[in-house]
Design an enzyme around this catalytic site. Structure first.
Site, PDB file in Angstrom:
ATOM      1  N   ASN A  23      -6.079   7.524   4.051  1.00 15.56           N
ATOM      2  CA  ASN A  23      -7.701   7.843   3.870  1.00 15.56           C
ATOM      3  C   ASN A  23      -7.847   9.522   4.080  1.00 15.56           C
ATOM      4  O   ASN A  23      -9.035   9.867   3.778  1.00 15.56           O
ATOM      5  CB  ASN A  23      -8.427   7.018   4.631  1.00 15.56           C
ATOM      6  CG  ASN A  23      -8.278   5.711   4.558  1.00 15.56           C
ATOM      7  OD1 ASN A  23      -7.812   5.155   3.681  1.00 15.56           O
ATOM      8  ND2 ASN A  23      -9.054   4.899   5.701  1.00 15.56           N
TER       9      ASN A  23
ATOM     10  N   ASN B  59      -9.001   4.328  -1.194  1.00 16.55           N
ATOM     11  CA  ASN B  59      -9.587   5.279  -0.203  1.00 16.55           C
ATOM     12  C   ASN B  59      -8.842   6.513  -0.354  1.00 16.55           C
ATOM     13  O   ASN B  59      -9.354   7.608   0.104  1.00 16.55           O
ATOM     14  CB  ASN B  59      -9.556   4.594   1.102  1.00 16.55           C
ATOM     15  CG  ASN B  59     -10.797   3.613   1.329  1.00 16.55           C
ATOM     16  OD1 ASN B  59     -11.932   3.954   0.870  1.00 16.55           O
ATOM     17  ND2 ASN B  59     -10.653   2.773   2.072  1.00 16.55           N
TER      18      ASN B  59
ATOM     19  N   HIS C  46       1.070  -1.162  -0.026  1.00 17.04           N
ATOM     20  CA  HIS C  46      -0.052   0.100   0.085  1.00 17.04           C
ATOM     21  C   HIS C  46       1.011   1.151   0.016  1.00 17.04           C
ATOM     22  O   HIS C  46       0.260   2.424  -0.393  1.00 17.04           O
ATOM     23  CB  HIS C  46      -0.757   0.063   1.117  1.00 17.04           C
ATOM     24  CG  HIS C  46      -2.165   0.659   1.050  1.00 17.04           C
ATOM     25  ND1 HIS C  46      -3.097   0.761  -0.006  1.00 17.04           N
ATOM     26  CD2 HIS C  46      -2.831   1.361   2.006  1.00 17.04           C
ATOM     27  CE1 HIS C  46      -4.161   1.217   0.015  1.00 17.04           C
ATOM     28  NE2 HIS C  46      -4.142   1.891   1.213  1.00 17.04           N
TER      29      HIS C  46
ATOM     30  N   ASP D  73      -1.039   2.640  -5.214  1.00 15.92           N
ATOM     31  CA  ASP D  73      -1.099   1.201  -5.649  1.00 15.92           C
ATOM     32  C   ASP D  73      -2.488   0.750  -6.248  1.00 15.92           C
ATOM     33  O   ASP D  73      -3.427   1.454  -6.119  1.00 15.92           O
ATOM     34  CB  ASP D  73      -0.944   0.281  -4.216  1.00 15.92           C
ATOM     35  CG  ASP D  73      -2.155   0.540  -3.320  1.00 15.92           C
ATOM     36  OD1 ASP D  73      -2.186   1.753  -2.944  1.00 15.92           O
ATOM     37  OD2 ASP D  73      -2.870  -0.284  -2.922  1.00 15.92           O
TER      38      ASP D  73
END
Length: 188
Positions: free
Chosen positions: A67, A113, A21, A92
């Site tokens: 986020n 997100n 991530h 990603d």
């Protein structure tokens, strides 16, 4: 001099450094090492500045967690007066095979997100996305463990070459333009 904002998405903290991530952070860290740049912790992130062929780059690693990335992106766009067409966000992508690259001038968040928050805060989807494939090699219900997991041994072997290509893309975006960059690198 044209200004460009290159945003690498990731999460802060040692536990996230080598996770899939965090590929946005990893790409910018690799770029910074190649160019002997240092990131400075400032408001809403870590930044490094770089000049190349008449262009000025601001590399940004938001420290708002994935986020909430939009707050940091908006702040630096406004602070540095960077036009939206000169913004590239590196993230990603589970829908692409490992190391596959997809560059697009706009689009949906694709369930990501970080992009979802950037779209919300900027109130637009019109900024360049550089999606780096991490594949979807996880069992049902294990997506979070997968994206927040470390690279496997095969990926670690292939990653340096992919990071080199990512650095070429960043420079191409400013010097050759978005269309030429997409033609040269998409799917590779």
């Amino acid at each position: 001099m044209k200004k460009f904002l290159i945003v690498g998405l990731g999460n802060i903290g040692a536990e996230y450094v080598n996770t899939r991530h965090n590929i946005g952070f990893k790409i910018l860290d690799f770029f910074a090492r190649k160019e002997a740049l240092c990131f400075e912790t400032v408001k809403l992130g870590a930044v490094a500045k770089f000049k190349f062929k008449g262009s000025s780059f601001l590399l940004l690693k938001p420290d708002t967690y994935m986020n909430l990335s939009g707050k940091s992106v908006q702040y630096w766009i406004d602070k540095e007066n960077i036009p939206q067409e000169n913004v590239m966000v590196i993230t990603d992508d589970l829908n692409l095979a490992f190391g596959t690259i997809r560059i697009k001038p706009k689009g949906s968040d694709g369930g990501h997100n970080g992009l979802k928050n950037i779209n919300l805060v900027l109130n637009t989807q019109n900024y360049t996305r550089f999606r780096f494939g991490i594949s979807d090699e996880f069992k049902k219900g294990k997506q979070i463990d997968y994206v927040l997991g470390d690279w496997d041994e095969d990926e670690k072997t292939k990653l340096p070459e992919r990071l080199e290509v990512a650095c070429e893309i960043i420079l191409s975006f400013a010097t050759a333009g978005l269309e030429n960059t997409m033609t040269s690198f998409n799917g590779k």
